[in-house]
Write a protein that holds these residues in place. Sequence first.
Motif, short mmCIF file in Angstrom:
data_model
loop_
_atom_site.label_atom_id
_atom_site.label_comp_id
_atom_site.label_asym_id
_atom_site.label_seq_id
_atom_site.Cartn_x
_atom_site.Cartn_y
_atom_site.Cartn_z
N GLY A 25 -18.80 -60.38 33.01
CA GLY A 25 -17.55 -60.08 33.54
C GLY A 25 -17.06 -61.02 34.29
N TRP A 28 -15.98 -65.96 33.63
CA TRP A 28 -15.02 -67.04 33.28
C TRP A 28 -14.99 -67.95 34.57
CZ3 TRP A 28 -11.99 -67.29 37.47
CH2 TRP A 28 -12.14 -66.27 38.61
N VAL A 100 -9.37 -60.48 28.49
CA VAL A 100 -10.46 -59.58 28.26
C VAL A 100 -9.96 -58.29 27.62
CG1 VAL A 100 -11.99 -57.87 29.62
CG2 VAL A 100 -11.89 -60.48 30.24
N ALA A 258 -14.43 -58.30 35.18
CA ALA A 258 -13.66 -59.34 35.02
C ALA A 258 -12.25 -59.05 35.70
CB ALA A 258 -13.49 -59.60 33.40
N SER A 262 -10.98 -61.80 38.86
CA SER A 262 -10.03 -62.73 38.55
C SER A 262 -8.82 -62.58 39.19
CB SER A 262 -9.77 -62.33 37.08
OG SER A 262 -9.27 -61.23 36.69
#
Length: 305
Positions: A25, A28, A100, A258, A262
């Motif tokens: 998750g 990135w 995602v 994620a 983010s």
Amino acid sequence: MGDARGPSAAVAAVAALFVNAFVWGVSWWPLRELHALGLHPLWSTALVYSVSMLIVLAARPGAVRAFAREPLLWLLVAACGVTNVGFNWGVTVGDVVRVVLLFYLMPAWSVLLAWPMLGERPTRPRLARLALALAGVAIVLRPDDVPWPVPRGLADWLALSGGFSFALTNILLRRLQRLPTESRILAMFGGGAALAAIAGCVGIAHGVAQAPAGTAWAPLALGLGVAFLASNVCLQYGAARLPAHTTALVMLSEVVFASFSSVALGAGELTPKTVLGAALILAAAAWAAWPARDGDCAQGAQSAP
């Protein structure tokens, strides 16, 4: 796949799956950092999976024998390669939340692939899940200035192709479950390494990817490789001790990790439209993972990607 034995074993298994979901998750972030240091996500993927592949070969050299007698292993190589290229490149260059979510259309694609490849006819619940997921992706994809939901750039296409290949990977793993585990793992790591390297070379030739620059990225790349290996060990531990539907439900936490990471770090955006589409996509995925009745088999989930 049997249930965990005892409360402590179940807690440990769930915790292991959460570790796996957390690593993927938030992956990135190191992928973007490596990109900033001169290592394109295609080369990051190729490097990390090459190390993992070599470790498998060193520990189980006999894993290569199955490739001579089972052609579908080569399709698994390709599917895993496209999955990792799509996910890792997509989260590096696009809005992480959006990528995602589009990637997690995997349960919807599974409905379409399971019929020709496994002989599982779409039941009404499966078709309903498919419609629910597609409604969610239509909401996520539809720009404000056009009436139709269309991918708006490279990241969207990478996410959609990666999610489709992820579904194909899971179908193939079910078809190939009679083969030794090490042969399937070798195909997955080998596919991630080979397809990423090929895509990297093609990308350089066409100006959409850059050759590795310098060596400042090496320590972080090594750390990411160790994290991915550890996360896969956690997946094997947890998935072997819990029912498939439990594994699939816990792995949905990857979307949460994620999304929140983010948004907190400015690499993703949670608009009302995205939240609504996400709710439909995640509802379809959770429904697919829920214990099934009346012959509608629940789909287990493999780790992304």
